[in-house]
Enzyme design. Structure first.
Site, PDB file in Angstrom:
ATOM      1  N   THR A 156       0.826  -1.199   0.000  1.00 29.67           N
ATOM      2  CA  THR A 156       0.000   0.000   0.000  1.00 29.67           C
ATOM      3  C   THR A 156       0.863   1.253   0.000  1.00 29.67           C
ATOM      4  O   THR A 156       1.974   1.240   0.510  1.00 29.67           O
ATOM      5  CB  THR A 156      -0.895  -0.006   1.257  1.00 29.67           C
ATOM      6  OG1 THR A 156      -1.642  -1.222   1.292  1.00 29.67           O
ATOM      7  CG2 THR A 156      -1.854   1.163   1.272  1.00 29.67           C
ATOM      8  N   VAL A 185     -11.448  -7.151  -1.476  1.00 24.77           N
ATOM      9  CA  VAL A 185     -11.250  -5.766  -1.105  1.00 24.77           C
ATOM     10  C   VAL A 185     -10.681  -5.730   0.307  1.00 24.77           C
ATOM     11  O   VAL A 185     -11.230  -6.339   1.217  1.00 24.77           O
ATOM     12  CB  VAL A 185     -12.573  -4.974  -1.154  1.00 24.77           C
ATOM     13  CG1 VAL A 185     -12.371  -3.553  -0.638  1.00 24.77           C
ATOM     14  CG2 VAL A 185     -13.131  -4.957  -2.572  1.00 24.77           C
ATOM     15  N   GLY A 186      -9.565  -5.027   0.484  1.00 25.56           N
ATOM     16  CA  GLY A 186      -8.955  -4.908   1.796  1.00 25.56           C
ATOM     17  C   GLY A 186      -9.396  -3.647   2.513  1.00 25.56           C
ATOM     18  O   GLY A 186     -10.450  -3.074   2.228  1.00 25.56           O
ATOM     19  N   ASP A 187      -8.563  -3.188   3.437  1.00 23.55           N
ATOM     20  CA  ASP A 187      -8.942  -2.024   4.241  1.00 23.55           C
ATOM     21  C   ASP A 187      -8.759  -0.698   3.509  1.00 23.55           C
ATOM     22  O   ASP A 187      -9.383   0.302   3.876  1.00 23.55           O
ATOM     23  CB  ASP A 187      -8.128  -1.996   5.533  1.00 23.55           C
ATOM     24  CG  ASP A 187      -6.632  -1.767   5.266  1.00 23.55           C
ATOM     25  OD1 ASP A 187      -6.050  -2.555   4.493  1.00 23.55           O
ATOM     26  OD2 ASP A 187      -6.052  -0.825   5.824  1.00 23.55           O
ATOM     27  N   THR A 206      -1.303   0.596   6.433  1.00 28.91           N
ATOM     28  CA  THR A 206      -0.735  -0.383   5.512  1.00 28.91           C
ATOM     29  C   THR A 206      -0.465  -1.670   6.266  1.00 28.91           C
ATOM     30  O   THR A 206       0.075  -1.650   7.363  1.00 28.91           O
ATOM     31  CB  THR A 206       0.565   0.131   4.863  1.00 28.91           C
ATOM     32  OG1 THR A 206       1.199  -0.956   4.155  1.00 28.91           O
ATOM     33  CG2 THR A 206       1.544   0.681   5.884  1.00 28.91           C
ATOM     34  N   GLY A 209      -4.847  -6.310   5.411  1.00 29.83           N
ATOM     35  CA  GLY A 209      -6.092  -5.557   5.369  1.00 29.83           C
ATOM     36  C   GLY A 209      -7.212  -6.128   6.197  1.00 29.83           C
ATOM     37  O   GLY A 209      -7.980  -5.385   6.814  1.00 29.83           O
TER      38      GLY A 209
END
Length: 290
Positions: A156, A185-187, A206, A209
């Site tokens: 990230t 989909v992560g954070d 980072t 996630g």
């Protein structure tokens, strides 16, 4: 004239890897970003500019450097938030757009929604006139030196800023984890998990996630400061301890309204750079914070 800027290029730094090129890139960006803030540019504009530059460099697992998913394609995520009024924009699993952070900014400026995903995000980005990726297999340049591999979960980039007008902003962008399932989909695009900015603090995260989602990490920094009267650095370290409880590692960057900076991590390292009116530019990867 109080200002501060912090950038990160991911918490997936691996001991023994040479990050000279990435450190030089961060040094250039932090100095240019400092000049922009001194000249009076807004935190929101500086954050957008810095993350777009990180995406375009191909040196991190975001934007041009993004990692392919399990079917070989590229789905990218990004979010951005303006502290004074909590305006926010995010895109998830967007394809075919060179700068996801600009796509997220377009969602913020449009104002009707906070997050768009997939095809809808791509359509909105095209309508905003953003540059497209015509040949994904040729454009994206992910390779092992970015710190991404089949076992790496930290790819990230992000930025947080306090401008001379007293406004905070934060943004985050990622190409996701190597070989992630399509649609994952992560954070990063989730406001409150990967990105948060209000009148107290700006945060960009980072790391793994899923753990950052489960702990609402970015918002939790603000909550601890506002409800518990906890100082910035203590709050950021507390939330990383919470992330670790859920088998997550990584790091975050944060600036509070007084221009204090925090850049903690619990992984092997985190590529990061910082500057403020009280501190000359610093660029670090494995060096621990005081």
């Amino acid at each position: 004239m109080t200002y501060a800027l912090v950038l990160h290029g991911g918490a997936g730094a691996r001991p023994g890897t040479d990050y000279t090129v990435q450190k030089a890139d961060l040094a250039k960006l932090i100095e240019t970003g400092q000049s922009m803030l001194v000249q009076g540019q807004s935190a929101l504009d500086v954050v957008t500019w810095a993350i777009e530059a990180l995406e375009a460099s191909g040196l991190y697992v975001a934007g041009k450097g993004s990692a392919p998913h399990s079917m070989g394609g590229f789905e990218l995520d990004a979010s951005i938030m303006h502290g004074p009024n909590r305006r926010a924009g995010a895109v998830a699993a967007i394809e075919g757009i060179k700068s996801p952070i600009q796509a997220a900014r377009a969602v913020l400026e449009d104002g009707r929604h906070v997050m768009l995903a997939g095809t809808g995000a791509q359509i909105a980005a095209k309508a905003a006139g953003l540059a497209e990726v015509l040949d994904p297999q040729d454009y994206y340049s992910e390779h092992v030196s970015h710190g991404s591999s089949e076992s790496a979960d930290h790819g990230t980039v992000g930025a947080v800023a306090l401008d001379i007008h007293g406004e905070l902003a934060a943004g985050t962008s990622t190409g996701g984890t190597f070989n992630k399932l399509i649609g994952r989909v992560g954070d990063t695009p989730i406001i409150g998990s990967g990105t948060w900015a209000d009148d107290t603090v700006a945060v960009s995260c980072t790391g793994l996630g899923e753990a950052f989602i489960r702990t609402a990490t970015a918002y939790d920094v603000s909550a601890r400061m506002r409800y518990g009267n906890v100082a910035l650095d203590q709050a950021t370290r507390q939330v990383l301890d919470e992330v670790a409880r859920f088998d997550g590692d990584g790091g975050l960057i944060a600036i509070d309204a007084q221009g204090n900076i925090s850049m903690p991590y619990n992984s092997d390292g985190m590529k990061r750079a910082a500057v403020s009116d009280r501190m000359s530019p610093v660029v670090r990867v494995f060096e621990p914070e005081d």
